[in-house]
Design an enzyme around this catalytic site. Structure first.
Site, PDB file in Angstrom:
ATOM      1  N   TRP A 134      -3.222  -0.365  11.131  1.00 54.51           N
ATOM      2  CA  TRP A 134      -2.905   0.319  12.112  1.00 54.51           C
ATOM      3  C   TRP A 134      -3.203   1.530  12.738  1.00 54.51           C
ATOM      4  CZ3 TRP A 134      -2.875   4.998  10.414  1.00 54.51           C
ATOM      5  CH2 TRP A 134      -2.938   5.140   8.754  1.00 54.51           C
ATOM      6  N   ASN A 135      -4.551   2.061  11.935  1.00 58.47           N
ATOM      7  CA  ASN A 135      -5.013   3.659  12.548  1.00 58.47           C
ATOM      8  C   ASN A 135      -5.656   2.893  14.020  1.00 58.47           C
ATOM      9  OD1 ASN A 135      -7.202   1.777  11.747  1.00 58.47           O
ATOM     10  ND2 ASN A 135      -8.303   3.989  10.708  1.00 58.47           N
ATOM     11  N   LYS A 158      -3.937 -11.418  11.216  1.00 60.63           N
ATOM     12  CA  LYS A 158      -2.569 -11.055  11.138  1.00 60.63           C
ATOM     13  C   LYS A 158      -2.378  -9.088  11.188  1.00 60.63           C
ATOM     14  CE  LYS A 158      -0.227  -9.152   6.939  1.00 60.63           C
ATOM     15  NZ  LYS A 158       0.796  -7.851   7.983  1.00 60.63           N
ATOM     16  N   GLY A 210      -9.454  -2.363   5.706  1.00 63.41           N
ATOM     17  CA  GLY A 210      -7.967  -1.802   5.395  1.00 63.41           C
ATOM     18  C   GLY A 210      -8.599  -1.058   3.836  1.00 63.41           C
ATOM     19  N   SER A 211      -7.772  -0.649   3.111  1.00 59.15           N
ATOM     20  CA  SER A 211      -7.865  -0.496   1.890  1.00 59.15           C
ATOM     21  C   SER A 211      -8.670  -1.716   0.756  1.00 59.15           C
ATOM     22  CB  SER A 211      -6.336  -0.051   0.868  1.00 59.15           C
ATOM     23  OG  SER A 211      -5.570  -0.781   1.129  1.00 59.15           O
ATOM     24  N   GLU A 232     -14.309  -4.202   5.664  1.00 65.46           N
ATOM     25  CA  GLU A 232     -14.616  -2.494   6.023  1.00 65.46           C
ATOM     26  C   GLU A 232     -13.537  -1.740   5.814  1.00 65.46           C
ATOM     27  OE1 GLU A 232     -17.638  -2.572   9.059  1.00 65.46           O
ATOM     28  OE2 GLU A 232     -16.348  -1.133   8.232  1.00 65.46           O
ATOM     29  N   CYS A 267     -11.218   6.004   9.163  1.00 65.77           N
ATOM     30  CA  CYS A 267     -11.951   5.879   7.117  1.00 65.77           C
ATOM     31  C   CYS A 267     -13.573   6.449   7.385  1.00 65.77           C
ATOM     32  CB  CYS A 267     -12.553   4.463   7.386  1.00 65.77           C
ATOM     33  SG  CYS A 267     -10.983   3.704   6.516  1.00 65.77           S
ATOM     34  N   GLU A 361      -9.933   8.039  -1.188  1.00 68.47           N
ATOM     35  CA  GLU A 361      -9.559   8.765   0.317  1.00 68.47           C
ATOM     36  C   GLU A 361      -8.150   9.714   0.875  1.00 68.47           C
ATOM     37  OE1 GLU A 361     -10.005   5.678   3.240  1.00 68.47           O
ATOM     38  OE2 GLU A 361     -10.652   6.650   4.437  1.00 68.47           O
TER      39      GLU A 361
HETATM   40  N1  LIG Z   1     -13.132   1.078   7.432  1.00 66.18           N
HETATM   41  C1  LIG Z   1     -12.162   0.875   8.429  1.00 66.18           C
HETATM   42  O1  LIG Z   1     -13.123   0.692   9.463  1.00 66.18           O
HETATM   43  C2  LIG Z   1     -10.766   1.063   8.453  1.00 66.18           C
HETATM   44  C3  LIG Z   1     -10.496   1.665   6.290  1.00 66.18           C
HETATM   45  N2  LIG Z   1      -9.065   1.437   6.352  1.00 66.18           N
HETATM   46  C4  LIG Z   1      -8.463   1.516   5.001  1.00 66.18           C
HETATM   47  O2  LIG Z   1      -7.230   1.160   5.571  1.00 66.18           O
HETATM   48  C5  LIG Z   1      -6.487   2.275   4.244  1.00 66.18           C
HETATM   49  C6  LIG Z   1      -5.300   3.165   5.592  1.00 66.18           C
HETATM   50  O3  LIG Z   1      -5.053   1.599   6.258  1.00 66.18           O
HETATM   51  P1  LIG Z   1      -3.790   0.763   5.684  1.00 66.18           P
HETATM   52  O4  LIG Z   1      -2.978   0.000   6.492  1.00 66.18           O
HETATM   53  O5  LIG Z   1      -2.446   1.502   4.894  1.00 66.18           O
HETATM   54  O6  LIG Z   1      -4.319  -0.167   4.487  1.00 66.18           O
HETATM   55  P2  LIG Z   1      -3.797  -1.287   4.349  1.00 66.18           P
HETATM   56  O7  LIG Z   1      -4.732  -2.264   3.478  1.00 66.18           O
HETATM   57  O8  LIG Z   1      -2.364  -1.719   3.062  1.00 66.18           O
HETATM   58  O9  LIG Z   1      -3.063  -3.006   5.357  1.00 66.18           O
HETATM   59  C7  LIG Z   1      -4.482  -3.061   5.979  1.00 66.18           C
HETATM   60  C8  LIG Z   1      -3.944  -4.277   6.838  1.00 66.18           C
HETATM   61  O10 LIG Z   1      -3.824  -5.206   5.230  1.00 66.18           O
HETATM   62  C9  LIG Z   1      -2.278  -5.867   5.148  1.00 66.18           C
HETATM   63  N3  LIG Z   1      -1.910  -5.936   4.208  1.00 66.18           N
HETATM   64  C10 LIG Z   1      -1.919  -4.880   2.698  1.00 66.18           C
HETATM   65  N4  LIG Z   1      -1.383  -5.720   1.974  1.00 66.18           N
HETATM   66  C11 LIG Z   1      -2.008  -7.473   2.369  1.00 66.18           C
HETATM   67  C12 LIG Z   1      -1.450  -8.694   1.490  1.00 66.18           C
HETATM   68  N5  LIG Z   1      -1.793  -8.788   0.133  1.00 66.18           N
HETATM   69  N6  LIG Z   1      -1.852  -9.673   1.894  1.00 66.18           N
HETATM   70  C13 LIG Z   1      -2.517  -9.651   3.048  1.00 66.18           C
HETATM   71  N7  LIG Z   1      -2.954  -8.805   3.772  1.00 66.18           N
HETATM   72  C14 LIG Z   1      -1.982  -7.094   3.667  1.00 66.18           C
HETATM   73  C15 LIG Z   1      -1.796  -4.777   6.125  1.00 66.18           C
HETATM   74  O11 LIG Z   1      -0.296  -5.635   6.280  1.00 66.18           O
HETATM   75  P3  LIG Z   1       0.959  -4.867   6.424  1.00 66.18           P
HETATM   76  O12 LIG Z   1       0.886  -3.593   7.261  1.00 66.18           O
HETATM   77  O13 LIG Z   1       1.921  -5.589   6.875  1.00 66.18           O
HETATM   78  O14 LIG Z   1       1.191  -4.420   5.068  1.00 66.18           O
HETATM   79  C16 LIG Z   1      -2.648  -4.118   6.878  1.00 66.18           C
HETATM   80  O15 LIG Z   1      -2.357  -5.187   8.182  1.00 66.18           O
HETATM   81  C17 LIG Z   1      -6.937   3.598   4.086  1.00 66.18           C
HETATM   82  O16 LIG Z   1      -7.301   2.893   2.591  1.00 66.18           O
HETATM   83  C18 LIG Z   1      -8.156   3.937   5.269  1.00 66.18           C
HETATM   84  O17 LIG Z   1      -9.427   4.038   4.396  1.00 66.18           O
HETATM   85  C19 LIG Z   1      -8.383   1.978   7.882  1.00 66.18           C
HETATM   86  C20 LIG Z   1      -8.511   1.958   8.740  1.00 66.18           C
HETATM   87  C21 LIG Z   1     -10.370   1.152   8.513  1.00 66.18           C
HETATM   88  C1  LIG Z   2     -13.910   5.345  17.177  1.00 65.68           C
HETATM   89  C2  LIG Z   2     -13.656   5.418  15.920  1.00 65.68           C
HETATM   90  C3  LIG Z   2     -13.137   4.266  15.338  1.00 65.68           C
HETATM   91  C4  LIG Z   2     -13.338   4.389  13.049  1.00 65.68           C
HETATM   92  C5  LIG Z   2     -12.920   3.389  12.735  1.00 65.68           C
HETATM   93  C6  LIG Z   2     -11.980   4.152  11.591  1.00 65.68           C
HETATM   94  O1  LIG Z   2     -13.209   4.925  10.962  1.00 65.68           O
HETATM   95  O2  LIG Z   2     -11.290   3.992  10.380  1.00 65.68           O
END
Ligand SMILES: NC(=O)C1=CN([C@@H]2O[C@H](COP(=O)(O)OP(=O)(O)OC[C@H]3O[C@@H](n4cnc5c(N)ncnc54)[C@H](OP(=O)(O)O)[C@@H]3O)[C@@H](O)[C@H]2O)C=CC1
Ligand SMILES: CCCCCC(=O)O
Length: 457
Positions: A134-135, A158, A210-211, A232, A267, A361
């Site tokens: 979502w970020n 998704k 994501g995470s 990522e 991130c 983090e």
């Molecule tokens: N490296 C990067 O560029 C980025 C990394 N992140 C990291 O992600 C975290 C924050 O973002 P956040 O959205 O809370 O991360 P999440 O990992 O919880 O969610 C990321 C995506 O994964 C989906 N998801 C969660 N659980 C499952 C599952 N069991 N099976 C399939 N899909 C799943 C979520 O769906 P749903 O919303 O339905 O739970 C969402 O679409 C932080 O740790 C941040 O550091 C975030 C953004 C950028």
């Molecule tokens: C404009 C840069 C966005 C980086 C996305 C992230 O690190 O979560």
């Protein structure tokens, strides 16, 4: 599995709910993506696909204000910043539009032996699954979708459950730009459906932003099914200050990349500030002084610089993390309070390196300060993290900049600059920040068949 819903983090209002797909609806979307890969992805030229991405870029620009308002309401991003995100997404589609024929042209390979020719041709592999957060709702999707649609892959996506309106708007833009149905399919999918998708033989690869937990979960299923993934994940990026001709400007850069941008939900945002002894006290005074003027506001207002976090849950999670860092002996120099989804800009200091909570983090407006006495200690502190996404180094000594850049365990090193991400620069990390690269030319190679064509003399 959260329900797909728009819940305004500033008002707490549930604006709209969207039903998850039935298994039959999901199957229809995946089948369409697979069919479109065969009838469009494998049959059109890079020039044709590049032209379509150019239309996508133009539609993001045309719909900028509407698209910005959507994500500001979905995840609390100040509307001015949301507009800049739309601009960045548009620029990514434009970048791959302009470079389609270059990135997908046959790459000659010199022969050591024998006569004839050898080239590597980058061909699409099929339907790819994206799982996005979502970020940065538009940007995260663009950096995955643009290079892969350019290559002729098709996508099923998704998105985060709190971004149902923006994810539908993105699917509509692809259709309005002239891509065929099935080139990009938005999925309001459950976690169980995603698990089954990863194993589906029509899915050729998965990209997750994501995470760590989600990355590991997806990669485990993908591994069992011999599917490639790009991950990522999180980061705990160091912002190292060794010397500067303008401390005010350096502090301003630190404030931008920790607090002003997306309320720190970034991130590759700096999270740990590693400051040399001689500058530390003044750095802290300037940072905490500036934060006294920064209070969370209404993200729908143009003048708002700091919005709420993406949800009350995210703010509560951050509050718990900060409390655990403090319980480990850290001091709160500023902030440390929460009001609903709003978290006050916070500065933590006196953090013992054994403080495990500080190794997590902190995904919000929280700066963790570290005082060091040398370049070597700065590098040691910076590398003392399970993550290795980005990093920042501020110094007036270019030789020192090169030494530190070489020593840092990170996928990206920014020297005397912040906010320098561009569509043509690779993005990605090492260690627990994941693997693979997005953006630039490297992203093209993640999900293509680099086919050798060797023709005898
Ligand atoms: N490296 C990067 O560029 C980025 C990394 N992140 C990291 O992600 C975290 C924050 O973002 P956040 O959205 O809370 O991360 P999440 O990992 O919880 O969610 C990321 C995506 O994964 C989906 N998801 C969660 N659980 C499952 C599952 N069991 N099976 C399939 N899909 C799943 C979520 O769906 P749903 O919303 O339905 O739970 C969402 O679409 C932080 O740790 C941040 O550091 C975030 C953004 C950028
Ligand atoms: C404009 C840069 C966005 C980086 C996305 C992230 O690190 O979560």
């Amino acid at each position: 599995m959260s329900t797909y819903a728009v819940v305004d983090p500033y008002t707490g209002q549930t604006v709209q709910e969207f039903a998850a797909l039935t298994d039959d609806q999901l199957e229809a979307k995946v089948a369409r993506a697979d069919e479109t890969y065969r009838t469009w992805g494998r049959t059109t030229s890079p020039a044709e696909r590049g032209a379509l991405l150019g239309r996508v870029a133009a539609l993001y620009a045309e719909r900028r204000e509407e698209l910005a308002r959507i994500i500001s309401r979905e995840m609390g991003k100040p509307v001015e910043q949301a507009g800049l995100e739309v601009d960045f997404a548009s620029a990514i589609y434009d970048y791959y539009s302009r470079n389609a024929e270059t990135f997908l042209s046959d790459e000659p390979v010199a022969l050591e032996w024998g006569e004839g020719t050898a080239v590597v041709r980058r061909t699409p592999v099929g339907v790819l699954l994206g799982v996005m957060p979502w970020n940065y709702p538009y940007y995260q999707v663009a950096r995955f979708a643009a290079p892969n649609l350019m290559a002729g892959n098709t996508i099923v996506l998704k998105h985060a459950a709190q971004c149902p309106e923006s994810s539908a708007a993105m699917e509509q833009i692809f259709l309005d730009a002239g891509l065929p149905a099935g080139a990009y399919e938005n999925l309001y999918a459950t976690y169980a459906q995603v698990d089954r998708l990863i194993a589906d033989p029509r899915i050729q690869g998965v990209s997750v932003t994501g995470s760590e937990g989600v990355g590991a979960h997806v990669a485990e299923i993908a591994g069992r099914n011999l599917k490639k993934v790009v991950l990522e994940l999180g980061g705990n990026d160091p912002f190292i200050v060794l010397s500067t001709d303008d401390l005010d400007a350096t502090v301003e850069a630190a404030l931008g990349v920790r607090f002003y941008d997306n309320a720190g939900q970034m991130c590759c945002g700096a999270k740990r500030f590693v400051v040399i002894d001689s500058l530390y006290d003044e750095f802290v005074e300037k940072m905490t002084g500036a934060l006294a003027e920064l209070t969370p506001g209404d993200p729908s207002k143009a003048e708002t610089a700091l919005g709420p976090l993406s949800s009350v849950g995210a703010a509560e999670f951050l509050e718990d993390q900060v409390n655990r860092v403090v319980a480990g002996g850290a001091k709160v120099l500023a902030g440390g309070s929460r009001d609903g989804a709003a978290y006050a800009p916070t500065v933590l200091a006196d953090i013992d390196r054994a403080n495990d909570a500080a190794r997590e983090e902190l995904f919000g407006p929280v700066a963790s300060l570290y005082r060091v006495s040398s370049e070597a200690e700065a590098v040691s502190v910076a590398n003392d993290s399970p993550f290795g996404l980005g990093s920042y180094v501020f110094t007036t000594d270019q030789a020192q900049a090169q030494r530190v850049a070489a020593a840092l365990d990170a996928g990206m090193v920014f020297v005397n600059i912040v906010g320098a991400e561009e569509p043509g620069l690779p993005f990605g990390g090492t260690k627990r920040s994941g693997f693979g690269r997005e953006l630039g030319p490297f992203a093209v190679d993640e999900f293509v068949n680099r086919k050798l064509i060797r023709i005898g003399g």
